[in-house]
Design a protein around this motif. Structure first.
Motif, PDB file in Angstrom:
ATOM      1  N   LEU A  88      -1.837   0.991  -5.055  1.00 37.08           N
ATOM      2  CA  LEU A  88      -1.497  -0.379  -4.692  1.00 37.08           C
ATOM      3  C   LEU A  88      -0.442  -0.924  -5.654  1.00 37.08           C
ATOM      4  O   LEU A  88      -0.663  -0.974  -6.861  1.00 37.08           O
ATOM      5  CB  LEU A  88      -2.742  -1.269  -4.725  1.00 37.08           C
ATOM      6  N   VAL A  96       0.856  -1.186   0.000  1.00 36.05           N
ATOM      7  CA  VAL A  96       0.000   0.000   0.000  1.00 36.05           C
ATOM      8  C   VAL A  96       0.893   1.237   0.000  1.00 36.05           C
ATOM      9  O   VAL A  96       1.637   1.486   0.945  1.00 36.05           O
ATOM     10  CB  VAL A  96      -0.941  -0.002   1.225  1.00 36.05           C
ATOM     11  N   GLN A 117      -0.331   4.655  -1.121  1.00 43.68           N
ATOM     12  CA  GLN A 117      -1.332   5.592  -1.612  1.00 43.68           C
ATOM     13  C   GLN A 117      -0.805   6.998  -1.860  1.00 43.68           C
ATOM     14  O   GLN A 117      -1.337   7.712  -2.693  1.00 43.68           O
ATOM     15  CB  GLN A 117      -2.511   5.646  -0.653  1.00 43.68           C
TER      16      GLN A 117
END
Length: 134
Positions: A113, A54, A56
């Motif tokens: 992702l 992750v 972001q």
């Protein structure tokens, strides 16, 4: 019949890999790095090991993926938009129980992702290398 341990030239025994995954995720250091640096998950399919990361707050140009012997190195660093602003580099290293440079490795980054696919077939170059992000 004895189960074979992973060697430099072969993929690990499925039971041994499952135990490695269990140990990796139960390690308190892994949980600490998931919270302090960035979160990583590892999944297994019939054909791949998939590492999901992750990220972001990053663009694909700010992310680097490198395979080095048995290590998968994922780093992210925000690009400086101002000489007064400095962003530290964030990095996670996953030390697999087999030599991943002998396996095909690809990566995709979309919607925050990062997905890294490591084939179970041994069709990699056998060299340390960066994995391009499309």
């Amino acid at each position: 019949m004895n189960k074979k341990k992973s060697t430099e030239h072969q993929s690990p025994d499925p039971d041994w890999m499952e135990q490695w995954l269990r140990d990796f995720f139960l390690d308190p250091h892994t949980e600490y790095e998931d919270n302090a640096i960035f979160k990583i998950d590892i999944y297994e399919t019939d054909d791949h090991w998939i590492v999901e990361v992750v990220l972001q707050d990053y663009a694909s140009s700010e992310i680097k993926v490198k395979v080095e012997n048995s290590k998968l190195i994922i780093s992210a660093q925000k690009q400086n938009h101002s000489p007064l602003t400095s962003f530290p580099k964030k990095e996670r290293i996953i030390d697999f129980p087999f030599v991943i440079i002998r396996h095909g490795v690809t990566a995709v980054f979309q919607n925050g992702l990062l997905e890294i696919f490591i084939t179970k077939a041994e069709n990699g170059s056998g060299k340390n290398r960066y994995i391009p992000l499309p």
